[in-house]
Design a protein around this motif. Structure first.
Motif, short mmCIF file in Angstrom:
data_model
loop_
_atom_site.label_atom_id
_atom_site.label_comp_id
_atom_site.label_asym_id
_atom_site.label_seq_id
_atom_site.Cartn_x
_atom_site.Cartn_y
_atom_site.Cartn_z
N ILE A 2 0.86 -1.13 0.07
CA ILE A 2 -0.05 0.06 -0.02
C ILE A 2 0.68 1.22 0.09
N ARG A 3 0.74 2.06 -1.02
CA ARG A 3 1.59 3.46 -1.23
C ARG A 3 0.47 4.60 -1.36
N LEU A 4 0.96 5.71 -1.51
CA LEU A 4 0.51 6.89 -1.84
C LEU A 4 0.32 6.79 -3.61
N TYR A 45 -6.63 16.10 -5.45
CA TYR A 45 -7.07 15.40 -4.28
C TYR A 45 -5.77 15.35 -2.97
N LEU A 46 -4.61 14.98 -3.63
CA LEU A 46 -3.51 14.85 -2.62
C LEU A 46 -2.93 16.21 -2.12
N ILE A 47 -3.29 17.01 -2.40
CA ILE A 47 -3.07 18.42 -1.64
C ILE A 47 -4.10 18.35 -0.27
N ASN A 48 -5.36 17.90 -0.43
CA ASN A 48 -5.88 17.97 0.99
C ASN A 48 -6.17 16.59 1.81
N TRP A 49 -6.33 15.53 0.73
CA TRP A 49 -6.66 14.15 1.38
C TRP A 49 -5.77 13.01 1.04
N PRO A 50 -5.50 12.00 1.48
CA PRO A 50 -4.67 10.70 1.03
C PRO A 50 -5.54 10.10 -0.01
N TRP A 51 -4.91 9.58 -0.98
CA TRP A 51 -5.03 8.80 -1.84
C TRP A 51 -4.20 7.83 -1.73
N LEU A 52 -4.57 6.55 -1.48
CA LEU A 52 -3.72 5.32 -1.56
C LEU A 52 -4.23 4.25 -2.68
N VAL A 53 -3.38 3.45 -2.96
CA VAL A 53 -3.24 2.46 -3.77
C VAL A 53 -2.80 1.24 -3.19
N CYS A 54 -3.24 -0.10 -3.62
CA CYS A 54 -2.60 -1.33 -3.06
C CYS A 54 -2.00 -1.74 -4.81
N GLU A 55 -0.80 -1.91 -4.62
CA GLU A 55 -0.04 -2.56 -5.83
C GLU A 55 0.22 -4.11 -5.64
N ILE A 56 0.12 -5.12 -6.47
CA ILE A 56 0.24 -6.52 -6.14
C ILE A 56 0.82 -6.70 -7.46
N GLU A 57 2.38 -7.14 -7.56
CA GLU A 57 3.13 -7.47 -8.82
C GLU A 57 2.95 -6.62 -9.89
N GLY A 58 3.06 -5.38 -9.70
CA GLY A 58 2.78 -4.26 -10.47
C GLY A 58 1.65 -3.55 -11.21
N LYS A 59 0.44 -4.32 -10.45
CA LYS A 59 -0.93 -4.31 -10.83
C LYS A 59 -1.56 -3.61 -9.75
N ILE A 60 -2.26 -2.54 -10.11
CA ILE A 60 -3.20 -1.76 -9.12
C ILE A 60 -4.35 -2.69 -8.68
N ALA A 61 -4.31 -3.30 -7.74
CA ALA A 61 -5.51 -4.10 -7.05
C ALA A 61 -6.43 -3.45 -6.52
N GLY A 62 -6.43 -2.22 -5.95
CA GLY A 62 -7.29 -1.30 -5.46
C GLY A 62 -7.02 -0.04 -5.03
#
Length: 189
Positions: A2-4, A45-62
């Protein structure tokens, strides 16, 4: 991991989001944004609020993000949340992990309430939000129209910080301590 989110993630995120726009009323957005428009959305959005992604094996899973609840100053301690998971990665705990990290960041920013707006019926989303501690408090009957139907949305609330007298305004996400964010993300998944 999980990362930004980054603006260059827009294409991968749109692969998840576009089917919801085109084929469901889970979002009331009716036209799939372009990759550039979505990239710009992430950046703003990233100015005011977090936006996170879950990356699995180079693919955005969510992905999950916070967004403005209402415009008036008195509402500034409240925030909405959204989470979307790629069909290939459902039922793997990704939404819960994304939300756990997201809510911890929003808590550090000083928000008090997080609201989830769920287009009904959507039992899977209701179960997810209630398992994360959200409590239902209202339905807005026939509030939106999409795909030939009037739709009702339910509102769920999660309190993440105590209510204090004279609270400081929430800290913009872009002003939050980077090490604080890193620690939260390191604990995720």
């Amino acid at each position: 991991m999980i990362r930004l989110a980054r603006p260059k993630d827009a294409d991968g995120i749109l692969k998840i989001y576009a089917p919801y726009v085109a084929n469901t009323s889970f979002t009331f957005e009716t036209e799939v944004p372009s990759v550039q428009d979505f990239s710009n959305r992430i950046t703003s959005y990233l100015i005011n609020w977090p936006w996170l992604v879950c990356e699995i094996e180079g693919k955005i899973a969510g992905y999950a993000y916070g967004s403005k609840y209402r415009d008036r100053t008195g509402y500034q301690w409240c925030v909405e949340c959204s989470v979307y998971i790629h069909d290939d990665f459902r039922r793997k705990g990704i939404a819960t992990a994304l939300y756990t990290a997201l809510f911890e960041i929003l808590k550090k920013q000083g928000y008090r309430n997080v609201y989830a707006v769920i287009n009904l019926p959507n039992e899977r989303s209701v179960q997810l939000h209630e398992s994360c501690g959200f409590k239902w408090f209202a339905n807005y009957e026939n509030v939106g129209y999409k795909l030939g139907q009037w739709k009702t949305v339910g509102w769920w609330q999660l309190t993440i910080n105590e209510f204090s007298i004279e609270p400081a305004p929430p800290v913009k996400f872009s002003a939050l301590n980077e090490k604080t964010i890193e620690k939260i993300l390191e604990k995720a998944i």
